[in-house]
Write a protein that holds these residues in place. Structure first.
Motif, PDB file in Angstrom:
ATOM      1  N   VAL A 205       3.446  -1.201   3.803  1.00  0.00           N
ATOM      2  CA  VAL A 205       3.166   0.061   3.560  1.00  0.00           C
ATOM      3  C   VAL A 205       4.143   1.102   3.331  1.00  0.00           C
ATOM      4  CG1 VAL A 205       2.045   2.233   4.598  1.00  0.00           C
ATOM      5  CG2 VAL A 205       1.001   0.031   5.288  1.00  0.00           C
ATOM      6  N   ILE A 206       4.213   1.693   2.238  1.00  0.00           N
ATOM      7  CA  ILE A 206       5.225   2.764   1.818  1.00  0.00           C
ATOM      8  C   ILE A 206       4.796   4.061   1.821  1.00  0.00           C
ATOM      9  CG2 ILE A 206       7.161   3.141   0.092  1.00  0.00           C
ATOM     10  CD1 ILE A 206       7.021   0.246  -0.634  1.00  0.00           C
ATOM     11  N   GLY A 207       5.315   4.789   2.582  1.00  0.00           N
ATOM     12  CA  GLY A 207       4.644   6.274   2.752  1.00  0.00           C
ATOM     13  C   GLY A 207       5.993   7.404   1.848  1.00  0.00           C
ATOM     14  N   ALA A 208       5.482   8.358   1.253  1.00  0.00           N
ATOM     15  CA  ALA A 208       6.351   9.140   0.525  1.00  0.00           C
ATOM     16  C   ALA A 208       5.945  10.675   0.707  1.00  0.00           C
ATOM     17  CB  ALA A 208       6.057   8.922  -1.011  1.00  0.00           C
ATOM     18  N   THR A 209       6.863  11.424   1.009  1.00  0.00           N
ATOM     19  CA  THR A 209       6.602  12.805   1.270  1.00  0.00           C
ATOM     20  C   THR A 209       7.944  13.512   0.495  1.00  0.00           C
ATOM     21  OG1 THR A 209       6.511  14.531   2.944  1.00  0.00           O
ATOM     22  CG2 THR A 209       7.845  12.892   3.589  1.00  0.00           C
ATOM     23  N   ASN A 210       7.624  14.827   0.258  1.00  0.00           N
ATOM     24  CA  ASN A 210       8.886  15.735  -0.025  1.00  0.00           C
ATOM     25  C   ASN A 210       9.092  16.580   1.163  1.00  0.00           C
ATOM     26  OD1 ASN A 210       8.687  14.894  -2.739  1.00  0.00           O
ATOM     27  ND2 ASN A 210       7.071  16.475  -3.372  1.00  0.00           N
ATOM     28  N   LEU A 211       7.952  16.583   1.941  1.00  0.00           N
ATOM     29  CA  LEU A 211       8.298  17.717   3.266  1.00  0.00           C
ATOM     30  C   LEU A 211       8.086  16.902   4.608  1.00  0.00           C
ATOM     31  CD1 LEU A 211       5.747  20.131   1.430  1.00  0.00           C
ATOM     32  CD2 LEU A 211       8.232  20.485   1.596  1.00  0.00           C
ATOM     33  N   PRO A 212       9.058  16.017   4.958  1.00  0.00           N
ATOM     34  CA  PRO A 212       9.044  15.193   6.093  1.00  0.00           C
ATOM     35  C   PRO A 212       8.924  16.167   7.370  1.00  0.00           C
ATOM     36  CG  PRO A 212      11.251  15.185   5.161  1.00  0.00           C
ATOM     37  CD  PRO A 212      10.592  15.829   4.360  1.00  0.00           C
ATOM     38  N   ASP A 213       9.311  17.467   7.214  1.00  0.00           N
ATOM     39  CA  ASP A 213       9.533  18.108   8.510  1.00  0.00           C
ATOM     40  C   ASP A 213       7.964  18.399   8.843  1.00  0.00           C
ATOM     41  OD1 ASP A 213      11.895  17.865   8.473  1.00  0.00           O
ATOM     42  OD2 ASP A 213      12.330  20.168   7.828  1.00  0.00           O
ATOM     43  N   LEU A 214       6.984  18.408   7.839  1.00  0.00           N
ATOM     44  CA  LEU A 214       5.832  18.599   8.106  1.00  0.00           C
ATOM     45  C   LEU A 214       4.834  17.501   8.644  1.00  0.00           C
ATOM     46  CD1 LEU A 214       4.595  20.687   5.196  1.00  0.00           C
ATOM     47  CD2 LEU A 214       5.337  21.617   7.386  1.00  0.00           C
ATOM     48  N   LEU A 215       5.635  16.395   8.770  1.00  0.00           N
ATOM     49  CA  LEU A 215       4.891  15.234   9.140  1.00  0.00           C
ATOM     50  C   LEU A 215       4.812  14.937  10.571  1.00  0.00           C
ATOM     51  CD1 LEU A 215       6.032  12.105   7.236  1.00  0.00           C
ATOM     52  CD2 LEU A 215       3.852  13.396   7.005  1.00  0.00           C
ATOM     53  N   ASP A 216       3.580  14.560  11.152  1.00  0.00           N
ATOM     54  CA  ASP A 216       3.341  14.260  12.542  1.00  0.00           C
ATOM     55  C   ASP A 216       4.581  13.526  13.112  1.00  0.00           C
ATOM     56  OD1 ASP A 216       0.565  14.348  14.477  1.00  0.00           O
ATOM     57  OD2 ASP A 216       2.356  13.275  15.026  1.00  0.00           O
TER      58      ASP A 216
ATOM     59  N   LEU B  35       0.794  -1.015   0.172  1.00  0.00           N
ATOM     60  CA  LEU B  35       0.086  -0.083   0.134  1.00  0.00           C
ATOM     61  C   LEU B  35       0.891   1.053   0.025  1.00  0.00           C
ATOM     62  CD1 LEU B  35      -2.845   0.969   0.274  1.00  0.00           C
ATOM     63  CD2 LEU B  35      -2.523   0.705   2.578  1.00  0.00           C
ATOM     64  N   PHE B  36       0.715   2.050  -0.974  1.00  0.00           N
ATOM     65  CA  PHE B  36       1.523   3.242  -1.135  1.00  0.00           C
ATOM     66  C   PHE B  36       0.626   4.742  -0.760  1.00  0.00           C
ATOM     67  CE2 PHE B  36       3.842   6.469  -4.174  1.00  0.00           C
ATOM     68  CZ  PHE B  36       4.928   6.640  -3.349  1.00  0.00           C
ATOM     69  N   LEU B  37       1.536   5.154   0.301  1.00  0.00           N
ATOM     70  CA  LEU B  37       0.551   6.281   0.733  1.00  0.00           C
ATOM     71  C   LEU B  37       1.451   7.455   0.137  1.00  0.00           C
ATOM     72  CD1 LEU B  37       0.097   5.281   4.564  1.00  0.00           C
ATOM     73  CD2 LEU B  37      -1.204   4.805   2.547  1.00  0.00           C
ATOM     74  N   ASP B  38       0.894   7.913  -0.978  1.00  0.00           N
ATOM     75  CA  ASP B  38       1.761   9.179  -1.673  1.00  0.00           C
ATOM     76  C   ASP B  38       1.227  10.476  -0.898  1.00  0.00           C
ATOM     77  OD1 ASP B  38       3.487  10.137  -3.294  1.00  0.00           O
ATOM     78  OD2 ASP B  38       2.425   9.848  -5.070  1.00  0.00           O
ATOM     79  N   GLU B  39       2.196  11.418  -1.048  1.00  0.00           N
ATOM     80  CA  GLU B  39       1.998  12.677  -0.571  1.00  0.00           C
ATOM     81  C   GLU B  39       1.442  12.483   1.012  1.00  0.00           C
ATOM     82  OE1 GLU B  39       0.872  15.913  -2.849  1.00  0.00           O
ATOM     83  OE2 GLU B  39       0.512  14.839  -4.575  1.00  0.00           O
ATOM     84  N   LEU B  40       2.416  11.864   1.802  1.00  0.00           N
ATOM     85  CA  LEU B  40       1.735  11.694   3.237  1.00  0.00           C
ATOM     86  C   LEU B  40       1.728  12.902   4.121  1.00  0.00           C
ATOM     87  CD1 LEU B  40       1.219   9.178   5.063  1.00  0.00           C
ATOM     88  CD2 LEU B  40       3.583   9.261   5.503  1.00  0.00           C
ATOM     89  N   ASP B  41       2.554  14.026   3.726  1.00  0.00           N
ATOM     90  CA  ASP B  41       2.584  15.215   4.261  1.00  0.00           C
ATOM     91  C   ASP B  41       1.101  16.079   4.365  1.00  0.00           C
ATOM     92  OD1 ASP B  41       2.979  17.277   1.544  1.00  0.00           O
ATOM     93  OD2 ASP B  41       4.286  15.181   1.606  1.00  0.00           O
ATOM     94  N   ALA B  42       0.501  15.559   2.978  1.00  0.00           N
ATOM     95  CA  ALA B  42      -0.799  16.346   3.011  1.00  0.00           C
ATOM     96  C   ALA B  42      -1.699  16.592   4.507  1.00  0.00           C
ATOM     97  CB  ALA B  42      -1.783  15.594   2.078  1.00  0.00           C
ATOM     98  N   ILE B  43      -1.321  15.227   5.129  1.00  0.00           N
ATOM     99  CA  ILE B  43      -1.983  15.486   6.545  1.00  0.00           C
ATOM    100  C   ILE B  43      -1.357  16.225   7.545  1.00  0.00           C
ATOM    101  CG2 ILE B  43      -2.510  13.877   8.305  1.00  0.00           C
ATOM    102  CD1 ILE B  43      -2.580  11.290   6.585  1.00  0.00           C
ATOM    103  N   GLY B  44      -0.100  16.221   7.651  1.00  0.00           N
ATOM    104  CA  GLY B  44       0.581  17.141   8.714  1.00  0.00           C
ATOM    105  C   GLY B  44       0.246  18.742   8.360  1.00  0.00           C
ATOM    106  N   LYS B  45       0.650  18.844   6.979  1.00  0.00           N
ATOM    107  CA  LYS B  45       0.647  20.104   6.552  1.00  0.00           C
ATOM    108  C   LYS B  45      -0.785  20.882   6.842  1.00  0.00           C
ATOM    109  CE  LYS B  45       0.910  21.322   1.806  1.00  0.00           C
ATOM    110  NZ  LYS B  45       1.811  21.395   0.753  1.00  0.00           N
ATOM    111  N   SER B  46      -1.664  20.074   6.451  1.00  0.00           N
ATOM    112  CA  SER B  46      -3.059  20.935   6.653  1.00  0.00           C
ATOM    113  C   SER B  46      -3.484  20.772   8.087  1.00  0.00           C
ATOM    114  CB  SER B  46      -4.222  19.777   5.778  1.00  0.00           C
ATOM    115  OG  SER B  46      -3.742  19.723   4.459  1.00  0.00           O
ATOM    116  N   ARG B  47      -2.884  20.021   8.740  1.00  0.00           N
ATOM    117  CA  ARG B  47      -3.308  20.142  10.278  1.00  0.00           C
ATOM    118  C   ARG B  47      -2.717  21.209  10.885  1.00  0.00           C
ATOM    119  NH1 ARG B  47      -2.734  15.664  14.770  1.00  0.00           N
ATOM    120  NH2 ARG B  47      -0.371  16.046  14.647  1.00  0.00           N
TER     121      ARG B  47
END
Ligand SMILES: Nc1ncnc2c1ncn2[C@@H]1O[C@H](COP(=O)(O)OP(=O)(O)OP(=O)(O)O)[C@@H](O)[C@H]1O
Ligand SMILES: [Mg+2]
Length: 311
Positions: free
Chosen positions: A218-229, A175-187
């Protein structure tokens, strides 16, 4: 000890001959035992689950409700086609070998890793590598674009994420979770209502990651890891940074490209230093195309005709 609710659910599911549900309860019990540090019990339960034949391992179709949120790319790259720095390559090779030797790892009472986080600037192969790992493991590859899901299904997102993970519970897949930062960023930047919604999504994601059996990857991907929870980052037991190529890597790539295609083009690629792998690939293809049509200067790698005072 297994939770009484899970035991009751398992017995009920067998009574109803709903083997998919029964398998899910079994899988949850394995995860609970492992989470509580009772590795021996987890292995024992896991072995019992493994006796379920192939006819039971693919019990669930991709449910209609989540089909529109996930896609399954037709073509996946081979791992050998991706240029990786030495350390990252070692880690990926190690992960693949580990996935092929799960039973010996479990016998040694060690956890089998199944959660990878890929980070780094755009165009350096996060999506490509996730697909190639899936290809190498011979597992179906499901891509979930979180940015898309969060914007189109706001309000139902956490429920949908739960359903998608439930599917991964029952079916061996990547399961590939692309743009994982969409969550942290918007939060971080949301309004009151959306902060609540995003907290719910993060919580669902955390619980789902915790409960996921090691049969699914599960593989997650992000360009902005600093925004991740940070709690999400911690859930990934292998974290890989895919960086822009070094000058030497660029030179090697261009040389291999020319050798493979028996062509020779301009090797002055200083302009490429600091660019991602995708740009290096585009540069080679552009040079190759120009050679074929006998014309140079038809650029595809950037804006054509853009004034120099434009950013
Ligand atoms: N390490 C690499 N080796 C060889 N080719 C690469 C590599 N990284 C990227 N490419 C090429 O660049 C293209 C784009 O890569 P990909 O989409 O996987 O990057 P990404 O990191 O997921 O980017 P984004 O952050 O924009 O989603 C790939 O299709 C591949 O052809
Ligand atoms: Mg990508």
């Amino acid at each position: 000890m297994a939770k009484i609710d899970d035991v009751a659910g398992l017995i009920r599911a067998i009574g109803e001959r709903d083997y998919a549900k029964a398998k899910r309860y079994g899988t949850v019990m394995v995860a609970n035992e492992r989470g509580a540090g009772r590795e021996k019990a987890a292995i024992q339960l896991e072995r019992s689950l493994q006796t379920w034949g192939a006819e039971n391992s693919k019990l669930v179709e991709l449910p209609q409700a989540i089909k529109s949120m996930i896609y399954n790319p037709d073509k996946l790259n081979d791992l050998s086609e991706i240029w990786l720095s030495g350390d990252v390559k070692n880690a990926v090779d190690g992960f693949v070998i580990e996935r092929q030797k799960t039973s010996v790892i479990r016998d040694a009472r060690l956890a089998v890793r199944n959660r990878i986080l890929l980070a780094g600037p755009p165009g350096n192969g996060k999506t490509t590598l996730a697909g190639a790992i899936s290809n190498e493991l011979n597992l179906p590859f499901y891509v979930l674009n979180l940015a898309e899901i969060v914007s189109s299904y706001m309000g139902k997102t956490s429920g949908n994420i739960g359903k998608i993970f439930e599917y991964a519970f029952l079916n061996q897949c990547v399961l590939f979770l692309d743009e994982l930062d969409a969550i942290g960023k918007s939060r971080a930047s949301g309004t009151d209502g959306s902060i609540r919604e995003y907290s719910l999504i993060v919580n669902t994601l955390l619980t789902s990651l915790d409960r996921l059996p090691d049969t699914a990857v599960v593989i997650g991907a992000t360009n902005l890891p600093d925004l991740l929870d940070p709690a999400i980052i911690r859930r990934f037991n292998l974290r890989l940074w895919l960086d822009n190529p070094s000058a030497t890597e660029i030179e090697n790539y261009v040389t291999v490209y020319m050798d493979t295609h028996s062509i020779c083009f301009n090797r002055d690629f200083k302009q490429l230093i600091g660019q991602p792998w995708s740009k290096i690939e585009e540069y080679c293809i552009e040079q190759h195309r120009n050679l074929i049509i006998g014309k140079s200067g038809i650029g595809t790698t950037g804006w054509i005709g853009k004034p120099s005072n434009q950013p």
